[in-house]
Design a protein around this motif. Structure first.
Motif, mmCIF file in Angstrom:
data_model
loop_
_atom_site.group_PDB
_atom_site.id
_atom_site.type_symbol
_atom_site.label_atom_id
_atom_site.label_comp_id
_atom_site.label_asym_id
_atom_site.label_seq_id
_atom_site.Cartn_x
_atom_site.Cartn_y
_atom_site.Cartn_z
ATOM 1 N N PRO A 169 -12.296 98.216 49.205
ATOM 2 C CA PRO A 169 -13.147 98.678 47.935
ATOM 3 C C PRO A 169 -13.918 97.324 47.442
ATOM 4 N N ALA A 170 -14.969 97.518 46.398
ATOM 5 C CA ALA A 170 -15.709 96.700 45.998
ATOM 6 C C ALA A 170 -14.830 95.868 44.995
ATOM 7 N N PHE A 171 -14.768 94.712 45.221
ATOM 8 C CA PHE A 171 -14.009 93.793 44.075
ATOM 9 C C PHE A 171 -14.922 93.237 43.043
ATOM 10 N N GLY A 172 -15.993 92.764 43.448
ATOM 11 C CA GLY A 172 -16.977 91.936 42.659
ATOM 12 C C GLY A 172 -16.706 90.571 42.919
ATOM 13 N N THR A 173 -17.671 89.795 42.438
ATOM 14 C CA THR A 173 -17.751 88.348 42.637
ATOM 15 C C THR A 173 -16.759 87.678 41.670
ATOM 16 N N ASP A 174 -16.593 88.060 40.517
ATOM 17 C CA ASP A 174 -15.509 87.333 39.571
ATOM 18 C C ASP A 174 -14.185 87.313 39.983
ATOM 19 N N ALA A 175 -13.704 88.574 40.701
ATOM 20 C CA ALA A 175 -12.230 88.766 41.048
ATOM 21 C C ALA A 175 -12.067 88.074 42.348
ATOM 22 N N LEU A 176 -13.149 87.675 43.005
ATOM 23 C CA LEU A 176 -12.883 87.066 44.374
ATOM 24 C C LEU A 176 -13.042 85.394 43.767
ATOM 25 N N ARG A 177 -13.756 84.961 42.967
ATOM 26 C CA ARG A 177 -13.622 83.770 42.658
ATOM 27 C C ARG A 177 -12.260 83.263 41.831
ATOM 28 N N PHE A 178 -11.978 84.143 41.158
ATOM 29 C CA PHE A 178 -10.689 83.735 40.331
ATOM 30 C C PHE A 178 -9.646 83.783 41.249
ATOM 31 N N LEU A 227 -13.563 83.524 26.489
ATOM 32 C CA LEU A 227 -14.455 84.039 27.353
ATOM 33 C C LEU A 227 -15.327 82.645 27.902
ATOM 34 N N CYS A 228 -15.441 81.646 26.698
ATOM 35 C CA CYS A 228 -15.986 80.529 27.363
ATOM 36 C C CYS A 228 -15.002 79.477 28.103
ATOM 37 N N LEU A 229 -13.626 79.463 27.828
ATOM 38 C CA LEU A 229 -12.747 78.876 28.762
ATOM 39 C C LEU A 229 -12.960 79.693 30.219
ATOM 40 N N LEU A 230 -13.055 80.914 30.302
ATOM 41 C CA LEU A 230 -12.818 81.719 31.479
ATOM 42 C C LEU A 230 -14.266 81.606 32.327
ATOM 43 N N HIS A 231 -15.330 81.182 31.662
ATOM 44 C CA HIS A 231 -16.762 81.089 32.190
ATOM 45 C C HIS A 231 -17.004 80.541 33.604
ATOM 46 N N PRO A 232 -16.353 79.240 33.762
ATOM 47 C CA PRO A 232 -16.622 78.748 35.128
ATOM 48 C C PRO A 232 -15.707 79.286 36.197
ATOM 49 N N PHE A 233 -14.836 80.008 35.781
ATOM 50 C CA PHE A 233 -14.067 80.972 36.864
ATOM 51 C C PHE A 233 -14.789 82.164 37.045
ATOM 52 N N MET A 234 -15.227 82.737 36.117
ATOM 53 C CA MET A 234 -15.602 84.004 36.166
ATOM 54 C C MET A 234 -17.107 84.341 35.453
ATOM 55 N N PRO A 235 -18.074 83.726 36.124
ATOM 56 C CA PRO A 235 -19.307 83.654 35.205
ATOM 57 C C PRO A 235 -19.971 84.888 34.812
ATOM 58 N N PHE A 236 -19.842 85.790 35.790
ATOM 59 C CA PHE A 236 -20.733 87.178 35.224
ATOM 60 C C PHE A 236 -20.229 87.972 34.087
ATOM 61 N N ILE A 237 -18.832 88.199 34.295
ATOM 62 C CA ILE A 237 -18.274 89.338 33.264
ATOM 63 C C ILE A 237 -18.027 88.654 32.088
ATOM 64 N N THR A 238 -17.923 87.385 32.047
ATOM 65 C CA THR A 238 -17.848 86.470 30.896
ATOM 66 C C THR A 238 -19.188 86.480 29.886
ATOM 67 N N GLU A 239 -20.314 86.334 30.747
ATOM 68 C CA GLU A 239 -21.709 86.423 30.264
ATOM 69 C C GLU A 239 -21.847 87.535 29.512
ATOM 70 N N GLU A 240 -21.528 88.707 30.379
ATOM 71 C CA GLU A 240 -21.762 89.970 29.651
ATOM 72 C C GLU A 240 -20.992 90.333 28.487
ATOM 73 N N LEU A 241 -19.772 89.934 28.682
ATOM 74 C CA LEU A 241 -19.052 90.228 27.267
ATOM 75 C C LEU A 241 -19.537 89.255 26.042
ATOM 76 N N TRP A 242 -19.623 88.024 26.666
ATOM 77 C CA TRP A 242 -20.131 86.946 25.316
ATOM 78 C C TRP A 242 -21.344 87.492 24.711
ATOM 79 N N GLN A 243 -22.197 88.079 25.411
ATOM 80 C CA GLN A 243 -23.377 88.651 24.828
ATOM 81 C C GLN A 243 -23.402 89.671 23.784
ATOM 82 N N ARG A 244 -22.091 90.502 24.120
ATOM 83 C CA ARG A 244 -21.795 91.960 23.400
ATOM 84 C C ARG A 244 -20.917 91.338 22.018
#
Length: 909
Positions: free
Chosen positions: A575-584, A708-725
């Motif tokens: 299945p598609a796991f996404g970049t953030d899951a792979l990076r983490f 979200l800021c603490l997590l950002h270096p590990f999971m950049p995409f989802i943290t940017e999306e959620l931080w914006q919201r």
């Protein structure tokens, strides 16, 4: 906000936004921080090792960028001499042409054309991984600036006598017709033979028996060697051998290198075709007799009967001739290590040829000292032993390659073969005062790609010009690399940096492990266990996965097994796991060990982690939107989560600075999942219904934003999306926010102990519900026994939360001597939580359920125990599989014990 987290809808958008807005370019700041990417081959595609390494580099880059440092992750690719030339030669071959049909200039033009059209595949894949490289200043080892740096270094080293041309033994690829580096030679164990040959003494008084795995090289033998203390042969030292099949006589010599215990204790010495023999030949001044052509055929130095034969054809003929002459004593099966070219797959020959070399002894001494005195630090520290071992036994470096693609050797030959070194032909003529009538021809060879890579930390920053980037970022901060190129790249960068910049190229070297599969096996196409990181990000259907796993190297039986295993484990594909899951996942696996086992179960778990974070943000936004969340008086629970967050911030900063990405990831996971998403969000529900929810509203948003800021270096995409919201800062980015630093005055151990008491209370009740199969929604009356004054105070303070989250009907304190009915018990310190069972459960139905569950467990336990008692399984199965089975048995025994305890309690009702 969408109900479901879908990485595909956010990743490409955010990467394009970041790159277009120039966020990857270093920001002005007082403290520089620089990482150099190990330049991937221009022909390359992203594999798991790249994806792992690049994740760690990007994590460090994003961390330091958020800390406010002037942060540069230098982008660039390597021209990959052999690999790139082979790609274009294969294209020409498909059209029935060779490079020689085009000529050198047109062929090089063809490679440049290919590079422009197809050479950026791996850099596009790096973008998919979220790699925040400074693409605006991307470099290529063959671009004009780096080419000038290469020429400058070569000329300076030559003028100082540190580069020379000479005839020495090198690794030779007889298919590619070029010298290759040790890194381009793959040595693996293969089945072969050991032949025992009879070498007659020249005086006719007997013979010696020698053993060899390469009988064709005997035609180039210069001596037979024995150990000087071997009593069997001392009387023969100095005598001569009549070398079979030739008309030559060779001496019997004594050398301490010979192992008297191996074979017969007699060793044939072929200095032109074996590296160890070459060293012995130098010690004893033996002649170097090269019997091969560049394509490994027998040349004019071999007897006429074998000239022109391929080496393996000659081997068969030589063995037949020896047998006919009664000189072949015996043939034994033998496992031997065979060196093959990683590109051509041909067996590499040690070959005597004219090449360019760097004298490295003088360059190595300061490079050793830089690590000894701590100017360069290895992480983990034990890798410096590997570094010292190689550096203290370093050999001169062969830097020339017989290719057309690469940095051409800046040397020109006159008609007499004399050579002159300079930046260009014009500069050579001026430097050596050569008349215009002197005809010059440039050396056709090119430089080893590792030569230009050795200059990477300073050439990419503009050297030999003293640019602002060079002044700002050299020395770089850290090198992130694998242990397998400590010799080929790391050591050479240190030597060149100290030589030409008079300073180390980096202060720290973080050595990471190698990615292996879940069973600890090396990933390879022949094993069918290779995973493509892009497939893990995007997903891949079963049939396409089977095609990718198939390899022409496999036997049909192996291919069938791989197909069966693939269908079993991935019936619907990956299945598609996404970049953030792979990076983490990569970060969580980045321990200090040498090998890293990658299990798809881990990435699936971290995909769920992304879902958890997404859903938690939805909950926060749904409950805070349009409400006053300005700072106000905070509850004890609010202060607890803030205190825990400050501790988390301290831990994560410390772990990243110590390169313990696994510990940082685990701390983030535990806090996010268990403390914020599970406990604090649950605690917030009754508090949001209170008359003054502003403190909780503020804390929900504030802690989430910082998390979200603490997590950002590990999971950049989802943290940017959620931080914006969460922040509504659509013209800003999370990647330039301040990385959270611990505020120690907000850490309160007493509050943490108090909330821990609350959590234990709720967990105790929930555990009893689960064990006794009591519905979660059923309100329970509970009794309290052995509680002290502190327990009473805490219970009174947190009664509303306890009743709400533990789903309690009422709480009754038992008197000191009051006897309790038959109850299930949970402990909070010395205090007992009692849940009377009478009336809560159907005794007969529960006993029936427990019996059924126990019978099922006993059958499975017997099956697994029998397997472990079978020597065929324990002796033949991989150790990891056996251990996994033992752990299953231990877990089932523990579960059975718990079920029996429940059974006893229910019977007592």
């Amino acid at each position: 906000m969408e109900k479901t987290y879908n990485p595909k809808t956010i990743e490409q958008h955010w990467y394009q936004t970041w790159e277009q807005k120039g966020y990857f370019t270093p920001q002005n700041a007082d403290t520089p921080y620089c990482i150099m990417i190990p330049p991937p081959n221009v022909t390359g595609t992203l594999h798991m090792g790249h994806a792992f390494q690049d994740t760690l580099m990007d994590l460090l880059t994003r961390y330091h960028r958020m800390k406010g440092d002037q942060t540069l992750w230098q982008a660039g690719t390597d021209h990959a001499g052999i690999a790139t030339q082979m790609v274009v030669e294969r294209q020409l071959a498909a059209d029935g042409q060779t490079r020689h049909d085009l000529g050198r200039e047109a062929f090089v033009d063809k490679i440049w054309e290919w590079k422009q059209e197809s050479g950026g595949h791996i850099t596009r894949q790096l973008r998919r991984m979220g790699a925040s490289l400074d693409w605006q200043n991307e470099r290529f080892t063959m671009d004009e600036g780096l080419s000038e740096a290469v020429r400058e270094v070569f000329v300076r080293l030559y003028d100082e006598g540190l580069i020379y041309r000479g005839k020495r033994l090198v690794n030779w690829d007889p298919v590619l017709h070029t010298a290759v580096s040790d890194l381009e030679v793959i040595s693996e164990e293969e089945n072969g033979s050991l032949w025992h040959l009879r070498y007659p003494l020249a005086d006719g008084n007997g013979d010696l028996i020698v053993a060899t795995t390469r009988p064709e090289t005997m035609l180039g033998d210069s001596a037979v060697a024995v150990h000087p203390d071997d009593e069997r042969y001392q009387h023969l030292i100095g005598k001569q051998i009549a070398l079979p099949l030739t008309e030559r006589k060779i001496p019997i010599i004594a050398d301490n290198y010979v192992d008297p215990e191996f074979g017969t204790g007699c060793v044939k010495i072929t200095p032109a075709h074996d590296f160890n023999d070459y060293a012995m030949g130098q010690r004893h001044d033996l002649p170097l007799i090269n019997i091969f052509t560049i394509d490994a055929k027998l040349n004019d130095n071999a007897p006429a009967a074998y000239q022109g034969m391929d080496r393996f054809v000659a081997r068969k003929q030589i063995l037949a001739d020896l047998e006919a002459a009664e000189l072949l004593v015996e043939t034994k099966p033998h496992k031997l290590t065979v060196p093959r070219g990683d590109r051509s797959q041909s067996i590499i020959e040690p070959f005597l040829t004219d090449q360019w070399f760097v004298k490295v002894e003088d360059l190595a001494a300061p490079a050793i000292k830089a690590v000894e005195d701590g100017r360069i630090k290895f992480v983990p520290d034990n890798w410096k032993k590997t570094y010292f071992e190689w550096m203290n036994n370093i050999q001169d470096w062969c830097i020339s390659r017989q290719l057309w693609w690469g940095h051409r050797i800046p040397a020109w030959y006159d008609e007499n073969g004399k050579f002159y070194v300079g930046h260009s032909e014009a500069q050579v003529r001026e430097k050596y005062q050569l008349a215009a009538t002197v005809k010059l021809q440039q050396d056709p060879d090119v430089l080893d790609t590792w030569f230009s890579s050795a200059l990477w930390p300073f050439s990419t920053l503009g050297w030999p010009e003293n640019t602002e980037r060079l002044k700002a970022f050299y020395p770089t901060s850290v090198l992130v690399t694998g242990f397998d190129i400590i010799f080929f790249w790391v050591a050479r960068m240190i030597m060149m940096g100290l030589k030409f910049m008079d300073d180390v190229p980096f202060h720290e070297i973080y050595i990471h492990g190698l990615i292996r599969d879940a069973e600890g096996q090396k990933m390879s196409k022949s094993k069918g266990n290779v995973l493509d990181p892009i497939d893990l990000i995007d997903g891949i259907d079963l049939e396409t996965l089977l095609v990718k796993r198939a390899s022409g190297l496999m036997q049909p039986q192996m291919a069938a097994k791989i197909e069966k295993d693939t269908r079993k484990h991935y019936p619907d594909g990956i299945p598609a796991f996404g970049t953030d899951a792979l990076r983490f996942t990569f970060a969580a696996l980045a321990s200090t060990g040498r090998d890293i086992r990658f299990d798809l179960g881990r990435i699936e778990g971290y995909r769920n982690f992304c879902n958890k974070l997404w859903n938690a943000t939805r909950y926060v936004l749904m409950n805070t939107e349009g409400k006053d969340s300005s700072p106000t008086e905070l509850s004890l629970v609010d202060r607890w989560i803030i205190s825990r967050f400050q501790q988390l911030s301290e831990q994560v900063n410390q772990h990243i600075n110590n390169y313990r990405f696994d510990l940082a990831a685990n701390s983030l996971y535990e806090f996010t999942w268990n403390e914020y998403c599970d406990w604090y969000l649950e605690f917030s529900k009754p508090m949001l219904q209170s008359s003054n929810p502003a403190g909780t509203l503020h804390t929900l948003l504030h802690v989430l934003e910082k998390l979200l800021c603490l997590l950002h270096p590990f999971m950049p995409f989802i943290t940017e999306e959620l931080w914006q919201r969460v922040t509504n800062k659509t013209d800003d980015t999370i990647m330039l926010q301040q990385y959270p630093q611990p505020e120690h005055d907000k850490i309160d151990p007493q509050i943490q102990l108090e909330i821990e008491w609350v959590k234990q209370f709720i967990q105790g009740v929930r555990r009893i519900r689960a064990e006794m199969d009591i519905a979660p929604s059923k309100p329970l009356p509970i009794l309290i026994q052995n509680g002290n004054a502190d327990d009473q105070q805490k219970l009174a303070k947190h009664e509303n939360i306890l009743i709400s989250l533990a789903r309690l009907d009422k709480i009754t304190w038992l008197k000191k001597d009051e006897e309790a009915p038959e109850s299930a018990i949970a402990l909070v310190g010395e205090m007992k939580i009692l849940i009377p069972l009478a009336g809560l459960i159907d005794k007969d139905a529960e006993l029936k359920r427990l019996n059924k569950e126990m019978e099922k467990l006993k059958k499975e336990l017997a099956k697994c125990t029998a397997k472990l008692e079978n020597p065929k399984f324990t002796d033949r199965a991989p150790a990891a599989i056996v251990e996994k089975e033992r752990q299953r048995v231990a877990k089932m025994n523990s579960s059975l014990q718990q079920l029996e305890q429940q059974q006893t309690k229910i019977r007592a009702i």
